[in-house]
Design a protein around this motif. Structure first.
Motif, mmCIF file in Angstrom:
data_model
loop_
_atom_site.group_PDB
_atom_site.id
_atom_site.type_symbol
_atom_site.label_atom_id
_atom_site.label_comp_id
_atom_site.label_asym_id
_atom_site.label_seq_id
_atom_site.Cartn_x
_atom_site.Cartn_y
_atom_site.Cartn_z
ATOM 1 N N GLU A 125 0.642 -1.512 0.016
ATOM 2 C CA GLU A 125 -0.244 -0.008 0.149
ATOM 3 C C GLU A 125 1.052 1.573 0.399
ATOM 4 O O GLU A 125 0.708 2.419 -0.764
ATOM 5 N N TYR A 126 2.020 1.272 0.525
ATOM 6 C CA TYR A 126 2.841 2.083 1.405
ATOM 7 C C TYR A 126 3.630 2.470 -0.536
ATOM 8 O O TYR A 126 3.378 3.630 -1.253
ATOM 9 N N VAL A 127 4.059 1.557 -1.166
ATOM 10 C CA VAL A 127 4.742 1.657 -2.405
ATOM 11 C C VAL A 127 3.088 2.100 -3.607
ATOM 12 O O VAL A 127 3.220 3.176 -4.109
ATOM 13 N N ALA A 128 2.270 2.228 -3.195
ATOM 14 C CA ALA A 128 1.059 1.903 -5.004
ATOM 15 C C ALA A 128 0.860 4.069 -3.960
ATOM 16 O O ALA A 128 0.932 4.539 -4.813
ATOM 17 N N LEU A 129 0.782 3.691 -2.797
ATOM 18 C CA LEU A 129 0.775 4.980 -2.274
ATOM 19 C C LEU A 129 1.499 6.257 -3.496
ATOM 20 O O LEU A 129 1.765 7.266 -3.803
ATOM 21 N N SER A 130 2.615 5.621 -3.052
ATOM 22 C CA SER A 130 3.802 6.883 -3.443
ATOM 23 C C SER A 130 4.313 6.779 -4.958
ATOM 24 O O SER A 130 4.187 8.428 -5.262
#
Length: 169
Positions: A125-130
């Protein structure tokens, strides 16, 4: 007052704009695979666009947020999210990360923000949001650099079609 004329990047180099639009679609796929919900995706894009001063992208993403079921009450609280009780911990993490990406030139993503957000979101999720934040910052810069006007309009679908074809603005 004379009307200022600027180069319209999307019209002047449609292949570059189309590549940015394709990049955005790839990012959307990554976000879908991670399970990020539409509400969170739109909230962070609105906030980033507010912070960058991109009226065009604020308008587009408010429309999309409404379509995703975000209420007017929530939309009006985005700018003051720290003092508002209408956001979940996940949304607060996303809004804080949005600020770090909008002001990345000041201190990168600070360790405390990274740790706080990482304690709430999964790595995927962090990667996608970034990547969503990288994408919206790029679109903000295209619109802001060209000082694209934001006239009243009723046709978001038509405007999206124009943007995807490189004919926007």
């Amino acid at each position: 007052m004379t009307e200022e004329r600027r180069v319209h990047l999307s019209r002047s180099a449609p292949p570059a704009y189309q590549a940015l639009a394709a990049f955005s679609k790839t990012v959307g796929g990554i976000a879908a695979e991670s399970g990020l919900d539409d509400r969170l995706k739109e909230l962070v894009q609105i906030h980033t666009s507010q912070l960058n001063g991109c009226a065009y992208c604020v308008r587009v993403h408010v429309e999309r947020a409404v379509a995703a079921g975000v209420s007017p009450d929530v939309l009006t609280q985005i700018a003051v999210w720290r003092d508002s009780g209408v956001f979940s911990d996940r949304e607060r993490a996303g809004l804080e990360l949005a600020e770090a990406f909008a002001f990345i030139h000041e201190d990168g993503v600070p360790d405390d923000v990274y740790d706080r957000v990482g304690a709430i979101l999964t790595e995927q999720e962090y990667v996608a949001l970034s990547w969503i934040l990288v994408s919206i910052n790029a679109f903000n810069r295209v619109a802001i650099a060209g000082r694209y006007s934001v006239p009243p309009r009723d046709d978001l679908a038509g405007e999206d079609r124009d943007a995807a074809s490189g004919a926007a603005w």
